[in-house]
Scaffold this motif. Structure first.
Motif, PDB file in Angstrom:
ATOM      1  N   THR A  24       0.840  -1.041   0.056  1.00 16.53           N
ATOM      2  CA  THR A  24      -0.079   0.013   0.013  1.00 16.53           C
ATOM      3  C   THR A  24       0.851   1.342   0.035  1.00 16.53           C
ATOM      4  O   THR A  24       0.554   2.297  -0.670  1.00 16.53           O
ATOM      5  CB  THR A  24      -1.019   0.119   1.037  1.00 16.53           C
ATOM      6  OG1 THR A  24      -1.698  -1.254   1.290  1.00 16.53           O
ATOM      7  CG2 THR A  24      -1.989   1.112   1.381  1.00 16.53           C
ATOM      8  N   LEU A  25       1.811   1.114   1.030  1.00 22.99           N
ATOM      9  CA  LEU A  25       2.866   2.493   0.963  1.00 22.99           C
ATOM     10  C   LEU A  25       3.407   2.640  -0.373  1.00 22.99           C
ATOM     11  O   LEU A  25       3.714   3.510  -0.853  1.00 22.99           O
ATOM     12  CB  LEU A  25       3.868   2.234   1.837  1.00 22.99           C
ATOM     13  CG  LEU A  25       3.625   2.544   3.296  1.00 22.99           C
ATOM     14  CD1 LEU A  25       4.859   2.027   4.238  1.00 22.99           C
ATOM     15  CD2 LEU A  25       3.692   4.065   3.329  1.00 22.99           C
ATOM     16  N   LEU A  26       3.757   1.479  -1.078  1.00 24.50           N
ATOM     17  CA  LEU A  26       4.520   1.577  -2.415  1.00 24.50           C
ATOM     18  C   LEU A  26       3.525   2.281  -3.286  1.00 24.50           C
ATOM     19  O   LEU A  26       3.915   3.231  -4.300  1.00 24.50           O
ATOM     20  CB  LEU A  26       4.903   0.124  -2.981  1.00 24.50           C
ATOM     21  CG  LEU A  26       5.657   0.292  -4.407  1.00 24.50           C
ATOM     22  CD1 LEU A  26       6.904   1.119  -4.214  1.00 24.50           C
ATOM     23  CD2 LEU A  26       5.969  -1.386  -4.836  1.00 24.50           C
ATOM     24  N   ALA A  27       2.333   2.021  -3.463  1.00 26.33           N
ATOM     25  CA  ALA A  27       1.213   2.544  -4.510  1.00 26.33           C
ATOM     26  C   ALA A  27       1.366   4.018  -4.056  1.00 26.33           C
ATOM     27  O   ALA A  27       1.072   5.013  -4.855  1.00 26.33           O
ATOM     28  CB  ALA A  27       0.169   1.751  -4.351  1.00 26.33           C
ATOM     29  N   MET A 301      -8.150   2.269   1.056  1.00 28.42           N
ATOM     30  CA  MET A 301      -9.469   1.489   1.678  1.00 28.42           C
ATOM     31  C   MET A 301      -9.730   0.073   1.751  1.00 28.42           C
ATOM     32  O   MET A 301     -10.153  -0.448   2.788  1.00 28.42           O
ATOM     33  CB  MET A 301     -10.777   2.009   0.733  1.00 28.42           C
ATOM     34  CG  MET A 301     -12.050   1.700   1.216  1.00 28.42           C
ATOM     35  SD  MET A 301     -13.395   2.155  -0.014  1.00 28.42           S
ATOM     36  CE  MET A 301     -13.243   4.056   0.300  1.00 28.42           C
ATOM     37  N   ASN A 302      -9.009  -0.665   0.882  1.00 23.48           N
ATOM     38  CA  ASN A 302      -9.057  -2.043   1.014  1.00 23.48           C
ATOM     39  C   ASN A 302      -8.224  -2.629   2.193  1.00 23.48           C
ATOM     40  O   ASN A 302      -8.939  -3.420   2.746  1.00 23.48           O
ATOM     41  CB  ASN A 302      -8.378  -2.564  -0.515  1.00 23.48           C
ATOM     42  CG  ASN A 302      -8.156  -4.181  -0.364  1.00 23.48           C
ATOM     43  OD1 ASN A 302      -9.385  -4.872  -0.334  1.00 23.48           O
ATOM     44  ND2 ASN A 302      -7.250  -4.677  -0.151  1.00 23.48           N
ATOM     45  N   ILE A 303      -7.125  -2.035   2.195  1.00 21.67           N
ATOM     46  CA  ILE A 303      -6.346  -2.676   3.562  1.00 21.67           C
ATOM     47  C   ILE A 303      -6.886  -2.279   4.817  1.00 21.67           C
ATOM     48  O   ILE A 303      -6.792  -3.008   5.764  1.00 21.67           O
ATOM     49  CB  ILE A 303      -4.742  -1.876   3.375  1.00 21.67           C
ATOM     50  CG1 ILE A 303      -3.965  -2.745   4.817  1.00 21.67           C
ATOM     51  CG2 ILE A 303      -4.924  -0.524   3.675  1.00 21.67           C
ATOM     52  CD1 ILE A 303      -2.810  -2.182   4.552  1.00 21.67           C
ATOM     53  N   MET A 304      -7.754  -1.029   5.132  1.00 23.42           N
ATOM     54  CA  MET A 304      -8.454  -0.810   6.099  1.00 23.42           C
ATOM     55  C   MET A 304      -9.618  -1.694   6.373  1.00 23.42           C
ATOM     56  O   MET A 304      -9.988  -1.893   7.350  1.00 23.42           O
ATOM     57  CB  MET A 304      -8.728   0.641   6.039  1.00 23.42           C
ATOM     58  CG  MET A 304      -7.745   1.787   6.248  1.00 23.42           C
ATOM     59  SD  MET A 304      -6.647   1.477   7.475  1.00 23.42           S
ATOM     60  CE  MET A 304      -7.637   1.770   8.819  1.00 23.42           C
ATOM     61  N   LEU A 386     -10.588  10.624   2.892  1.00 16.81           N
ATOM     62  CA  LEU A 386     -11.718  10.167   2.235  1.00 16.81           C
ATOM     63  C   LEU A 386     -11.691   8.653   2.219  1.00 16.81           C
ATOM     64  O   LEU A 386     -12.886   8.210   1.978  1.00 16.81           O
ATOM     65  CB  LEU A 386     -11.408  10.845   0.718  1.00 16.81           C
ATOM     66  CG  LEU A 386     -11.637  12.326   0.479  1.00 16.81           C
ATOM     67  CD1 LEU A 386     -11.373  12.819  -0.862  1.00 16.81           C
ATOM     68  CD2 LEU A 386     -12.983  12.404   0.905  1.00 16.81           C
ATOM     69  N   PHE A 387     -10.699   7.924   1.937  1.00 12.89           N
ATOM     70  CA  PHE A 387     -10.572   6.767   1.899  1.00 12.89           C
ATOM     71  C   PHE A 387     -10.554   5.734   3.013  1.00 12.89           C
ATOM     72  O   PHE A 387     -10.585   4.561   3.028  1.00 12.89           O
ATOM     73  CB  PHE A 387      -9.506   6.158   0.835  1.00 12.89           C
ATOM     74  CG  PHE A 387      -9.673   6.534  -0.592  1.00 12.89           C
ATOM     75  CD1 PHE A 387     -10.355   5.785  -1.443  1.00 12.89           C
ATOM     76  CD2 PHE A 387      -9.155   7.734  -1.154  1.00 12.89           C
ATOM     77  CE1 PHE A 387     -10.498   6.229  -2.641  1.00 12.89           C
ATOM     78  CE2 PHE A 387      -9.293   8.199  -2.286  1.00 12.89           C
ATOM     79  CZ  PHE A 387      -9.895   7.432  -3.365  1.00 12.89           C
ATOM     80  N   GLY A 388     -10.353   6.295   4.033  1.00  9.46           N
ATOM     81  CA  GLY A 388     -10.543   6.036   5.763  1.00  9.46           C
ATOM     82  C   GLY A 388     -11.771   5.985   6.140  1.00  9.46           C
ATOM     83  O   GLY A 388     -12.124   5.261   7.050  1.00  9.46           O
TER      84      GLY A 388
END
Length: 407
Positions: A24-27, A301-304, A386-388
């Motif tokens: 996720t960090l890489l993206a 959002m997916n990882i959360m 927004l995504f969290g």
């Protein structure tokens, strides 16, 4: 829940899932990097362009056959325009009343310059002009004198040396009065120039300047040239441009109502053209970065959401011991913002570093685009929110009893 505590919990949650957090960090890093590297590189070019505008004085007007800056190929109309020659320059000078200091601007080729046993590389630019050329192009005499009207009128074999040429030929001698040779002709050195530097690897000091009348006798005159003219003051730029336009239309016999078959440029017009170019680059960089960051935000959002599922029992325990919905929302939002800010900071550092490789390449000072850095910082904060927000809301709505039963 205090910010310090939620930050610590966010860090622990990310540390517990190293591979997923890394991807996720890489993206996020790639998204921020793509924005910052492009804006930094463009900022370097913009800064360099503004610093080098002194090459042509702010009161200097350039007349040319084709546009000074062109995006793409020239149209047939532009390619088929008549040459601007030395006769045109002389007639323009005779008829001007506002404009001052006309100088032809023409390179007659490149050559190897020699003095006794010393020789330059065969890449020295030979410029033919008059006594106004140095002033119009912001050159300063280091030693000796400029051309006189007689030097130009009688086509004398005199020459002014750029700093690079002087450094090669006259390492231990005073050059004024010495005789150098190029293209089979002898020339007496009457002046030397102070160092001026370079732009995009092209040195302004690897040059010799001779009277244009001398150059015409040696190299011939069937060639297209540029013409430089100075306005008497900055406030008279517009009037001078209008005068030059009218005279050039008469000289070149442009019919009333027809477009000019020549171009007139000033610092302002060149800056406007370059600004249009840089704006296009900025927009392109932001568009690419926005698309990348959109994908990275979806990844956040997916990882959360996965984190909420994996930590359902933990959420139930927190609620059972008194944690409020606000505390749960704060915790998961902080985790989303935390990972976005970490990715943003790494992306900005790498982006600024790589973007300033442009500064090393063109040999200018490094630039840190503060507005891009601030935009990146607050942008990642907004993306985190927004995504969290949905995963945080979902976590806060979990039933504590059902959560405690979750396996």
């Amino acid at each position: 829940m205090h910010i310090k505590e939620t930050t610590s919990q966010a860090y622990d949650a990310l540390k517990a899932n190293k591979l997923r957090s890394f991807l996720t960090l890489l993206a996020l890093v790639i998204g921020v990097f793509s924005v910052i590297v492009s804006t930094t590189a463009v900022a370097v070019l913009d800064n360099y362009f503004k610093n080098t505008m002194s090459i042509m004085g702010s009161d200097v007007i350039n007349v040319s056959r084709t546009p000074s800056v062109q995006m793409g190929a020239f149209s047939d109309d532009i390619r088929n325009r008549k040459y601007i020659n030395f006769e045109t320059a002389e007639r323009l000078e005779e008829q001007m009343r506002i404009g001052r200091g006309m100088s032809p601007d023409e390179s007659f080729g490149i050559a190897e310059i020699s003095f006794n046993d010393f020789e330059t590389e065969p890449n020295v630019r030979i410029v033919g002009s008059n006594e106004n050329y140095l002033n119009n192009n912001a050159f300063e005499l280091e030693d000796g004198r400029n051309f006189t009207g007689d030097d130009v009128q009688y086509g004398r074999n005199v020459v002014i040396l750029g700093k690079d040429v002087q450094n090669v030929l006259f390492k231990n001698q005073f050059p004024i009065g010495k005789e150098i040779r190029f293209d089979g002709k002898p020339y007496t050195v009457i002046g030397t120039l102070e160092a001026k530097g370079q732009i995009f690897g092209q040195s302004f000091d690897n040059i010799v300047i001779i009277p244009y009348t001398t150059a015409l006798n040696v190299y011939g005159g069937n060639r297209n040239i540029n013409i430089q003219v100075r306005a008497p003051e900055i406030d008279f730029i517009t009037q001078t441009v209008e005068e030059i336009t009218g005279i050039m239309r008469v000289i070149r016999k442009v019919n009333p109502g027809d477009s000019n078959d020549f171009e007139i440029s000033t610092n302002e017009t060149l800056s406007s053209t370059f600004d249009t170019f840089t704006v296009a680059l900025y927009i392109g960089g932001f568009a690419i970065g926005f698309i990348t960051l959109l994908g990275a935000g979806i990844g956040v959002m997916n990882i959360m959401l996965v984190s909420v599922s994996e930590r359902t029992r933990e959420i139930g325990i927190r609620k059972a011991v008194g944690a409020t919905r606000k505390a749960i929302v704060s915790q998961f939002l902080m985790e989303a913002v935390f990972i976005c800010q970490i990715g943003g900071i790494i992306g900005m550092i790498i982006g600024i570093g790589v973007g300033n490789l442009m500064a090393l390449w063109i040999e200018t000072e490094a630039v840190i685009p503060l507005w891009s850095v601030l935009g990146g910082f607050f942008g990642m904060f907004i993306i985190g929110l927004l995504f969290g927000v949905y995963p945080a809301y979902k976590a806060s709505k979990l039933d504590p009893i059902e959560s405690l039963r979750y396996e």
